[in-house]
Structures are given as C-alpha cells and as structure tokens.
Scaffold this motif. Structure first.
Motif, PDB file in Angstrom:
ATOM      1  N   GLU A   1      11.645  -8.006  -8.943  1.00 42.64           N
ATOM      2  CA  GLU A   1      10.590  -8.862  -9.471  1.00 42.64           C
ATOM      3  C   GLU A   1      10.298  -8.403 -10.889  1.00 42.64           C
ATOM      4  O   GLU A   1       9.649  -7.372 -11.090  1.00 42.64           O
ATOM      5  CB  GLU A   1       9.330  -8.789  -8.601  1.00 42.64           C
ATOM      6  CG  GLU A   1       9.510  -9.347  -7.192  1.00 42.64           C
ATOM      7  CD  GLU A   1       8.228  -9.316  -6.393  1.00 42.64           C
ATOM      8  OE1 GLU A   1       7.160  -9.071  -6.985  1.00 42.64           O
ATOM      9  OE2 GLU A   1       8.286  -9.545  -5.174  1.00 42.64           O
TER      10      GLU A   1
ATOM     11  N   VAL B   1      10.587  -4.604 -12.092  1.00 43.73           N
ATOM     12  CA  VAL B   1      10.370  -3.705 -10.949  1.00 43.73           C
ATOM     13  C   VAL B   1      11.322  -4.061  -9.808  1.00 43.73           C
ATOM     14  O   VAL B   1      11.414  -5.219  -9.409  1.00 43.73           O
ATOM     15  CB  VAL B   1       8.916  -3.783 -10.448  1.00 43.73           C
ATOM     16  CG1 VAL B   1       8.699  -2.834  -9.259  1.00 43.73           C
ATOM     17  CG2 VAL B   1       7.935  -3.467 -11.561  1.00 43.73           C
TER      18      VAL B   1
ATOM     19  N   THR C   1      12.125  -3.184  -5.841  1.00 45.07           N
ATOM     20  CA  THR C   1      11.581  -2.560  -4.635  1.00 45.07           C
ATOM     21  C   THR C   1      12.698  -2.347  -3.623  1.00 45.07           C
ATOM     22  O   THR C   1      13.419  -3.284  -3.273  1.00 45.07           O
ATOM     23  CB  THR C   1      10.483  -3.427  -4.004  1.00 45.07           C
ATOM     24  OG1 THR C   1       9.444  -3.642  -4.974  1.00 45.07           O
ATOM     25  CG2 THR C   1       9.882  -2.745  -2.777  1.00 45.07           C
TER      26      THR C   1
ATOM     27  N   CYS D   1      15.863  -3.362 -15.261  1.00 44.86           N
ATOM     28  CA  CYS D   1      14.910  -2.679 -14.386  1.00 44.86           C
ATOM     29  C   CYS D   1      14.301  -1.478 -15.105  1.00 44.86           C
ATOM     30  O   CYS D   1      15.010  -0.647 -15.665  1.00 44.86           O
ATOM     31  CB  CYS D   1      15.610  -2.220 -13.109  1.00 44.86           C
ATOM     32  SG  CYS D   1      14.552  -1.272 -11.986  1.00 44.86           S
TER      33      CYS D   1
ATOM     34  N   VAL E   1      10.495   1.121  -6.896  1.00 45.92           N
ATOM     35  CA  VAL E   1       9.544   1.467  -5.835  1.00 45.92           C
ATOM     36  C   VAL E   1      10.336   1.591  -4.537  1.00 45.92           C
ATOM     37  O   VAL E   1      11.053   0.665  -4.149  1.00 45.92           O
ATOM     38  CB  VAL E   1       8.452   0.391  -5.675  1.00 45.92           C
ATOM     39  CG1 VAL E   1       7.548   0.717  -4.493  1.00 45.92           C
ATOM     40  CG2 VAL E   1       7.633   0.266  -6.957  1.00 45.92           C
TER      41      VAL E   1
ATOM     42  N   ARG F   1      10.052   2.368  -0.390  1.00 44.39           N
ATOM     43  CA  ARG F   1       9.070   2.341   0.690  1.00 44.39           C
ATOM     44  C   ARG F   1       9.759   2.168   2.028  1.00 44.39           C
ATOM     45  O   ARG F   1      10.970   1.902   2.087  1.00 44.39           O
ATOM     46  CB  ARG F   1       8.074   1.196   0.469  1.00 44.39           C
ATOM     47  CG  ARG F   1       8.742  -0.179   0.435  1.00 44.39           C
ATOM     48  CD  ARG F   1       7.767  -1.291   0.096  1.00 44.39           C
ATOM     49  NE  ARG F   1       6.786  -1.486   1.137  1.00 44.39           N
ATOM     50  CZ  ARG F   1       6.921  -2.344   2.167  1.00 44.39           C
ATOM     51  NH1 ARG F   1       8.027  -3.098   2.270  1.00 44.39           N
ATOM     52  NH2 ARG F   1       5.993  -2.477   3.063  1.00 44.39           N
TER      53      ARG F   1
ATOM     54  N   LEU G   1       0.755  -0.564  -0.905  1.00 42.58           N
ATOM     55  CA  LEU G   1       1.700  -1.369  -1.685  1.00 42.58           C
ATOM     56  C   LEU G   1       1.085  -1.802  -3.013  1.00 42.58           C
ATOM     57  O   LEU G   1       1.738  -1.726  -4.056  1.00 42.58           O
ATOM     58  CB  LEU G   1       2.145  -2.588  -0.875  1.00 42.58           C
ATOM     59  CG  LEU G   1       3.335  -3.380  -1.416  1.00 42.58           C
ATOM     60  CD1 LEU G   1       4.563  -2.491  -1.547  1.00 42.58           C
ATOM     61  CD2 LEU G   1       3.648  -4.572  -0.514  1.00 42.58           C
ATOM     62  N   ALA G   2      -0.172  -2.205  -2.981  1.00 42.52           N
ATOM     63  CA  ALA G   2      -0.843  -2.621  -4.206  1.00 42.52           C
ATOM     64  C   ALA G   2      -0.963  -1.460  -5.183  1.00 42.52           C
ATOM     65  O   ALA G   2      -0.787  -1.631  -6.405  1.00 42.52           O
ATOM     66  CB  ALA G   2      -2.230  -3.186  -3.886  1.00 42.52           C
TER      67      ALA G   2
ATOM     68  N   TYR H   1       2.449  -0.924  -6.851  1.00 43.65           N
ATOM     69  CA  TYR H   1       2.764  -1.918  -7.870  1.00 43.65           C
ATOM     70  C   TYR H   1       1.865  -1.781  -9.099  1.00 43.65           C
ATOM     71  O   TYR H   1       2.286  -2.069 -10.218  1.00 43.65           O
ATOM     72  CB  TYR H   1       2.667  -3.324  -7.289  1.00 43.65           C
ATOM     73  CG  TYR H   1       3.827  -3.666  -6.382  1.00 43.65           C
ATOM     74  CD1 TYR H   1       5.108  -3.200  -6.644  1.00 43.65           C
ATOM     75  CD2 TYR H   1       3.656  -4.452  -5.241  1.00 43.65           C
ATOM     76  CE1 TYR H   1       6.171  -3.498  -5.819  1.00 43.65           C
ATOM     77  CE2 TYR H   1       4.713  -4.757  -4.407  1.00 43.65           C
ATOM     78  CZ  TYR H   1       5.969  -4.277  -4.703  1.00 43.65           C
ATOM     79  OH  TYR H   1       7.021  -4.574  -3.877  1.00 43.65           O
TER      80      TYR H   1
ATOM     81  N   ALA I   1       3.478   0.871 -11.020  1.00 44.57           N
ATOM     82  CA  ALA I   1       4.697   0.327 -11.626  1.00 44.57           C
ATOM     83  C   ALA I   1       4.364  -0.508 -12.860  1.00 44.57           C
ATOM     84  O   ALA I   1       5.048  -0.438 -13.885  1.00 44.57           O
ATOM     85  CB  ALA I   1       5.463  -0.509 -10.610  1.00 44.57           C
ATOM     86  N   GLU I   2       3.293  -1.282 -12.767  1.00 39.95           N
ATOM     87  CA  GLU I   2       2.890  -2.121 -13.899  1.00 39.95           C
ATOM     88  C   GLU I   2       2.495  -1.267 -15.097  1.00 39.95           C
ATOM     89  O   GLU I   2       2.818  -1.598 -16.246  1.00 39.95           O
ATOM     90  CB  GLU I   2       1.724  -3.019 -13.490  1.00 39.95           C
ATOM     91  CG  GLU I   2       1.303  -4.011 -14.564  1.00 39.95           C
ATOM     92  CD  GLU I   2       0.226  -4.973 -14.100  1.00 39.95           C
ATOM     93  OE1 GLU I   2      -0.259  -5.756 -14.934  1.00 39.95           O
ATOM     94  OE2 GLU I   2      -0.130  -4.933 -12.908  1.00 39.95           O
TER      95      GLU I   2
ATOM     96  N   THR J   1       5.812  -0.088 -16.628  1.00 35.82           N
ATOM     97  CA  THR J   1       6.621  -1.120 -17.288  1.00 35.82           C
ATOM     98  C   THR J   1       6.019  -1.588 -18.599  1.00 35.82           C
ATOM     99  O   THR J   1       6.677  -2.304 -19.358  1.00 35.82           O
ATOM    100  CB  THR J   1       6.827  -2.341 -16.368  1.00 35.82           C
ATOM    101  OG1 THR J   1       5.547  -2.879 -15.993  1.00 35.82           O
ATOM    102  CG2 THR J   1       7.606  -1.968 -15.122  1.00 35.82           C
TER     103      THR J   1
END
Length: 263
Positions: free
Chosen positions: A15, A18, A20, A53, A57, A59, A195-196, A199, A202-203, A206
C-alpha cells in the motif's frame, strides 16, 4: 504458497510505500514451515532492489505473532527435522535477507513471540507489542541449545546479559512491560490498536527520503558490529556528505525557511 486450509500462508500486501508481510497460519499460532521460510527469504532478498517500498511491517494473523517452527504439522515435520539436523540454512538465509534489506522493518508483536518468532522480532528494526504479549526463546525446551540463529548476539545487546541468559537457560517468558523497560520494544498498545500503531509508525518513517532511510539503517547496523567509534564517525560523515551533495539538504533548508516566513 498455500496452507492446509487452502489459504496463503504468507500474505504480502503493498500500500503505497508500505509493504505488509503477514504470517497467515493462525490455526497453528503462526508456526512456520520450511516452505514459508523459503518464501519469506525470497521476499526479503528482493527488497534490496525495490525502490518503491520505504518500510516493511511484519505481523502475525490472529492472536499470536509466531510460536516458532511447526513440529506438529505432519506435512512438514520430517522436512523440519532434516533441516535441524544439517543446519538451518533456510532460516539463516531469511534472516540475512531481513538484515540486508535496506527498508526499516516494523514488527507488530502480539500474544506468543517464541522461537523463530523471537528471532524475527530481534531481526526487526522497531518492535511494537500489544498488551499481554510475551517473548521467549523456547529452544532449550526442545532439547536444543538455548540460542539459535543470532539470538545470543541480539538478545544480550537488547535486554542485557543477565536477562538474556535467564531466557536462554530457562526459556522464561519476558512480559511486554519488562521488554519495554529494557529497550527491546518501543511501545505497548491495546491489542485492537496494534495494527494502527504500526501503520502510524510506518507513516512517520515514509515521510523521509528512501536513500536517507537506507543510509541510516546501514550505519546503525554497521555501528553495532564495529568495536570502534572512529568507524561510525567515518561512515556517518560519508552518509551526510552523500545526502548533502544530492541536494537534499538544500531542499530541507528551503522548506524550513518557508515555514518560518509563513508564521
């Protein structure tokens, strides 16, 4: 690769910047098989050439991150025992590829993080855990050495000598709260927010340039492996010169001045 239930045992979803990676064997608490390890190895090896990329992440599906090697699944048990007897080359290849890939790796740890699961967490760059998570080596419970595939190197640098050796000798469980206190993980969040949180991290990553992230990860890794401070001075200075010559510093200064003038 599909599992016994017909679903993909390893899900890889991109996505934006990122990617996953989900170990998708919740019915086995995400225990890994040789075929799954091979697929993970191929993915991480390919990341070295991925210019799109910026962060990965990793998981586990369901209530657990990963409990280690699957020694019950009859389809793969014989293959795993053969691997252990001749040396775990597949797992070693996967781990070397994880550390060689230039993207920062965020591990989302939940439930049991044992054996191979612990190894994946230790080979990640940032670990965020959910409440109730625990970490354990597990190897000595199988009659094997208490350390495997870099655990002795990583664990003693992560949690300290005494805690690392207690975990290796006894396979004791390190609760997420203690893992946070000793610096093994970055944060603890409620399970429904894991999970939130991953991310969101990750944000934040990035937002920075691909090459700056790659140089940062390389210098952090090399600093861990070098006994000399002078090595870090030299490598980090070269990285800064490289970025400055690329025009990145000039652009950043211009953005800073624009923000100041607009206030």
């Amino acid at each position: 690769m599909t599992d016994l239930n017909g679903e993909a045992a390893l899900n890889i979803v991109r996505e934006g910047a990122v990617t996953t990676v989900t170990i998708n064997r919740p019915h086995r608490r995400n225990a890994v098989t040789t075929s799954l390890l091979e697929e993970m190895g191929r993915f991480f090896a390919g990341c070295r050439f991925d210019r799109e990329c910026k962060v990965i992440v990793i998981r586990g599906a369901g209530e657990h991150f990963c409990v280690g090697l699957d020694l019950i699944d009859q389809e793969d048990t014989d293959a795993l025992l053969e691997v252990l007897a001749r040396g775990d080359w597949d797992m070693g290849h996967t781990l070397r590829s994880m550390r060689a890939c230039p993207q920062p790796i965020i591990c989302l740890a939940n439930g049991s993080v044992a054996g191979a699961g612990l190894i994946f967490a230790l080979h990640s760059d940032i670990v965020i855990a959910s409440e109730g998570t625990f970490f354990t080596t597990a190897f000595i419970n199988l009659g094997l050495s208490g350390t495997e595939l870099g655990v002795a190197w990583w664990l003693q640098r992560t949690v300290g000598l005494s805690m690392a050796r207690e975990m290796a000798f006894t396979s004791s469980r390190l609760a997420a709260s203690r893992a946070l206190a000793c610096g093994m993980i970055s944060d603890i969040v409620p399970p429904d927010q894991l999970l939130a949180a991953g991310y969101a991290m990750a944000e934040r990553i990035t937002a920075h340039s691909l090459d700056a992230l790659r140089l940062t990860k390389r210098n952090l890794d090399l600093a861990l492996q070098s006994p000399l401070l002078e090595t870090s001075y030299e490598l980090e200075e070269r990285a800064q010169i490289s970025r400055a010559q690329s025009g990145a510093l000039e652009e950043a200064v211009a953005r800073f001045k624009d923000r100041k003038s607009s206030r």
